[in-house]
Design an enzyme around this catalytic site. Structure first.
Site, PDB file in Angstrom:
ATOM      1  N   ARG A   1       0.786  -0.966  -0.171  1.00 43.08           N
ATOM      2  CA  ARG A   1       0.040  -0.121   0.064  1.00 43.08           C
ATOM      3  C   ARG A   1       0.844   1.277  -0.115  1.00 43.08           C
ATOM      4  O   ARG A   1       0.329   2.455   0.179  1.00 43.08           O
ATOM      5  CB  ARG A   1      -0.870  -0.068   1.225  1.00 43.08           C
ATOM      6  CG  ARG A   1      -1.936  -1.258   1.177  1.00 43.08           C
ATOM      7  CD  ARG A   1      -2.941  -1.348   2.249  1.00 43.08           C
ATOM      8  NE  ARG A   1      -3.525  -2.535   1.899  1.00 43.08           N
ATOM      9  CZ  ARG A   1      -4.816  -2.595   1.325  1.00 43.08           C
ATOM     10  NH1 ARG A   1      -5.382  -1.647   0.747  1.00 43.08           N
ATOM     11  NH2 ARG A   1      -5.528  -3.857   1.124  1.00 43.08           N
TER      12      ARG A   1
ATOM     13  N   LYS B   1      14.871  -6.536   3.688  1.00 37.81           N
ATOM     14  CA  LYS B   1      15.180  -5.710   4.509  1.00 37.81           C
ATOM     15  C   LYS B   1      16.777  -5.802   4.950  1.00 37.81           C
ATOM     16  O   LYS B   1      17.409  -4.933   5.176  1.00 37.81           O
ATOM     17  CB  LYS B   1      14.277  -5.316   5.892  1.00 37.81           C
ATOM     18  CG  LYS B   1      13.191  -4.949   5.429  1.00 37.81           C
ATOM     19  CD  LYS B   1      12.045  -4.663   6.732  1.00 37.81           C
ATOM     20  CE  LYS B   1      10.868  -4.268   6.226  1.00 37.81           C
ATOM     21  NZ  LYS B   1       9.953  -3.829   7.175  1.00 37.81           N
TER      22      LYS B   1
ATOM     23  N   TYR C   1      -1.930  -5.920  10.109  1.00 32.03           N
ATOM     24  CA  TYR C   1      -3.288  -5.070   9.879  1.00 32.03           C
ATOM     25  C   TYR C   1      -4.372  -5.696   9.095  1.00 32.03           C
ATOM     26  O   TYR C   1      -3.831  -6.820   8.159  1.00 32.03           O
ATOM     27  CB  TYR C   1      -2.983  -3.738   9.247  1.00 32.03           C
ATOM     28  CG  TYR C   1      -2.300  -3.634   8.207  1.00 32.03           C
ATOM     29  CD1 TYR C   1      -0.926  -3.255   7.973  1.00 32.03           C
ATOM     30  CD2 TYR C   1      -2.883  -3.716   6.657  1.00 32.03           C
ATOM     31  CE1 TYR C   1      -0.111  -3.333   7.011  1.00 32.03           C
ATOM     32  CE2 TYR C   1      -2.159  -3.826   5.727  1.00 32.03           C
ATOM     33  CZ  TYR C   1      -1.086  -3.497   5.702  1.00 32.03           C
ATOM     34  OH  TYR C   1      -0.022  -3.433   4.581  1.00 32.03           O
TER      35      TYR C   1
HETATM   36  P1  NDP Z   1       9.810 -12.826  11.149  1.00 23.38           P
HETATM   37  O1  NDP Z   1       9.596 -14.133  10.077  1.00 23.38           O
HETATM   38  O2  NDP Z   1      11.083 -12.192  11.332  1.00 23.38           O
HETATM   39  O3  NDP Z   1       9.319 -13.233  12.772  1.00 23.38           O
HETATM   40  C1  NDP Z   1       8.316 -13.883  12.951  1.00 23.38           C
HETATM   41  C2  NDP Z   1       7.728 -14.013  14.379  1.00 23.38           C
HETATM   42  O4  NDP Z   1       6.495 -14.287  14.649  1.00 23.38           O
HETATM   43  C3  NDP Z   1       8.757 -14.780  15.316  1.00 23.38           C
HETATM   44  O5  NDP Z   1       9.139 -14.233  16.575  1.00 23.38           O
HETATM   45  C4  NDP Z   1       7.773 -16.084  15.393  1.00 23.38           C
HETATM   46  O6  NDP Z   1       8.309 -16.961  16.726  1.00 23.38           O
HETATM   47  C5  NDP Z   1       6.588 -15.649  15.798  1.00 23.38           C
HETATM   48  N1  NDP Z   1       5.501 -16.274  15.414  1.00 23.38           N
HETATM   49  C6  NDP Z   1       4.893 -16.806  13.874  1.00 23.38           C
HETATM   50  N2  NDP Z   1       3.844 -17.418  14.227  1.00 23.38           N
HETATM   51  C7  NDP Z   1       3.572 -17.602  15.532  1.00 23.38           C
HETATM   52  C8  NDP Z   1       2.699 -18.208  16.188  1.00 23.38           C
HETATM   53  N3  NDP Z   1       1.561 -18.888  15.509  1.00 23.38           N
HETATM   54  N4  NDP Z   1       2.468 -18.100  17.525  1.00 23.38           N
HETATM   55  C9  NDP Z   1       3.499 -17.418  18.281  1.00 23.38           C
HETATM   56  N5  NDP Z   1       4.426 -16.843  17.614  1.00 23.38           N
HETATM   57  C10 NDP Z   1       4.511 -16.721  16.059  1.00 23.38           C
HETATM   58  O7  NDP Z   1       8.776 -11.784  10.974  1.00 23.38           O
HETATM   59  P2  NDP Z   1       8.913 -10.197  11.111  1.00 23.38           P
HETATM   60  O8  NDP Z   1       9.469 -10.138  12.509  1.00 23.38           O
HETATM   61  O9  NDP Z   1       9.690  -9.390  10.215  1.00 23.38           O
HETATM   62  O10 NDP Z   1       7.114  -9.546  10.928  1.00 23.38           O
HETATM   63  C11 NDP Z   1       6.421  -9.894  12.001  1.00 23.38           C
HETATM   64  C12 NDP Z   1       5.095  -9.217  11.688  1.00 23.38           C
HETATM   65  O11 NDP Z   1       5.141  -7.846  11.747  1.00 23.38           O
HETATM   66  C13 NDP Z   1       4.611  -9.500  10.014  1.00 23.38           C
HETATM   67  O12 NDP Z   1       3.379 -10.117  10.063  1.00 23.38           O
HETATM   68  C14 NDP Z   1       4.567  -8.230   9.487  1.00 23.38           C
HETATM   69  O13 NDP Z   1       3.520  -8.208   8.465  1.00 23.38           O
HETATM   70  C15 NDP Z   1       4.566  -7.221  10.642  1.00 23.38           C
HETATM   71  N6  NDP Z   1       4.830  -5.818  10.386  1.00 23.38           N
HETATM   72  C16 NDP Z   1       4.035  -4.753  10.246  1.00 23.38           C
HETATM   73  C17 NDP Z   1       4.649  -3.698   9.940  1.00 23.38           C
HETATM   74  C18 NDP Z   1       3.844  -2.397   9.861  1.00 23.38           C
HETATM   75  O14 NDP Z   1       4.039  -1.418   9.489  1.00 23.38           O
HETATM   76  N7  NDP Z   1       2.426  -2.693  10.327  1.00 23.38           N
HETATM   77  C19 NDP Z   1       6.103  -3.406   9.684  1.00 23.38           C
HETATM   78  C20 NDP Z   1       6.779  -4.546   9.895  1.00 23.38           C
HETATM   79  C21 NDP Z   1       6.317  -5.784  10.152  1.00 23.38           C
HETATM   80  P3  NDP Z   1       9.505 -17.823  16.339  1.00 23.38           P
HETATM   81  O15 NDP Z   1      10.745 -17.320  16.680  1.00 23.38           O
HETATM   82  O16 NDP Z   1       9.286 -18.813  17.639  1.00 23.38           O
HETATM   83  O17 NDP Z   1       9.152 -18.779  15.311  1.00 23.38           O
END
Ligand code: NDP
Length: 299
Positions: free
Chosen positions: A36, A86, A241
């Protein structure tokens, strides 16, 4: 004739690039069609009376650096970077990065200065501005950060600098939370005493702000958090979101959170800071956020 890669529908297409004086920007990712960012930046530009083009740029998974080079060599002025690039953007801009980017280990905003590629990470300040918009300034508040991936790492410094009283990081893979804590404490010893880490079931009680930085809501999954998580009038914030309340927001509502929000405001907030880096003017975000929310509901 020079070419640059732009997306049309789901596929990238090579289109002739006509040299122009219009300022050219883009969001680069793979996939990128969902982004977006063009709508947000075009709305900011109209608001500020700046003429610009803002496209979606689909880079091959093994061709990020070449696509960035091509974009800037053809006169492009700035790029936003989204999944999965990134970290590559961080590696490309080593030595020419903001402190936020250094600590986040990730870059979402690129531009050239004196012929050199520079990088910043605006995700954390985007979150902070949205928390304040929602009436939950983290200053002196107890904050629980759920998740230990790139998004969690990117918001740590702004939350600490904003003066939160305590910041506890929990993650499904607890070792990853401990590792992130150790790294950040080593880099920011002045904040070490305020930080801790642990597992999801031991997330503690009565937090003022709970931020879900996991990607769980994308697949309809809420993290396995314990009862009693929320203090009175606490905020539950999901970085994901959607047009409807996310799985985390539904969980938080049932658990007694005073207010729930998704990450659309963070998205607009991070875009506003990128816009300011590129154009030297901070746009107003409220109207753009309202338009985006409407579009999300209509989609
Ligand atoms: P990563 O893949 O680096 O990390 C994912 C994280 O989610 C890990 O901590 C993982 O845990 C955890 N996780 C995934 N599934 C589950 C579950 N079912 N239960 C518990 N923990 C879970 O992703 P990012 O950190 O890059 O992004 C995370 C989210 O943030 C994304 O969905 C992204 O869209 C959103 N985001 C939004 C932004 C915005 O502007 N609104 C900006 C940046 C990101 P584990 O280590 O145990 O696998």
């Amino acid at each position: 004739m020079a070419f640059h890669t732009r997306t049309t529908g789901d596929q990238a297409a090579l289109k002739p690039h006509t040299p122009t004086t219009t300022l050219r920007y883009a969001v680069i990712g793979n996939p990128v069609e969902h982004s977006r960012s063009p709508a947000i930046h075009q709305a900011f530009a109209r608001q500020c009376g700046i003429a610009l083009e803002y496209d979606k740029l689909l880079a091959p998974l093994d061709g990020f650096s070449a696509t960035v080079d091509e974009f800037f060599s053809q006169g492009g002025k700035g790029l936003n970077v989204t999944v999965p690039f990134k970290e590559e953007a961080y590696n490309l801009t080593r030595g020419a990065q903001s402190r936020r980017a250094e600590l986040a280990g990730a870059v979402n905003t690129l531009w050239k200065e004196n012929g050199r590629l520079h990088g910043c990470n605006t995700d954390g300040v985007g979150l902070l501005s949205d928390l304040r918009r929602l009436g939950h300034d983290p200053q002196s508040r107890r904050v629980l950060l759920v998740g230990a991936g790139g998004a969690a790492r990117g918001v740590l410094l702004p939350l600490l600098e904003a003066g939160c009283a305590q910041l506890h990081i929990v993650n499904r893979s607890v070792e990853r939370a401990h590792r992130l804590l150790a790294e950040v404490q080593a880099q920011l010893p002045q904040y070490a005493a305020r930080m801790s880490s642990g597992s999801l079931p031991d997330a503690g009680r009565a937090w003022d702000i709970v931020i879900n930085a996991t990607s769980g809501s994308l697949s309809g999954q809420a993290p396995a958090l314990p009862e009693g998580l929320y203090a009175n009038n606490a905020l539950a914030y999901d970085m994901v979101y959607a047009s409807e309340p996310t799985a985390f927001m539904l969980q938080a509502r049932a658990a007694g959170a005073g207010q729930c929000a998704d990450g659309l405001g963070m998205l607009v907030g991070q875009a506003a800071v990128s816009f300011e880096i590129w154009h030297g003017v901070m746009p107003q975000t409220e109207a753009v956020l309202a338009q985006l929310r409407e579009a999300l509901h209509a989609a």
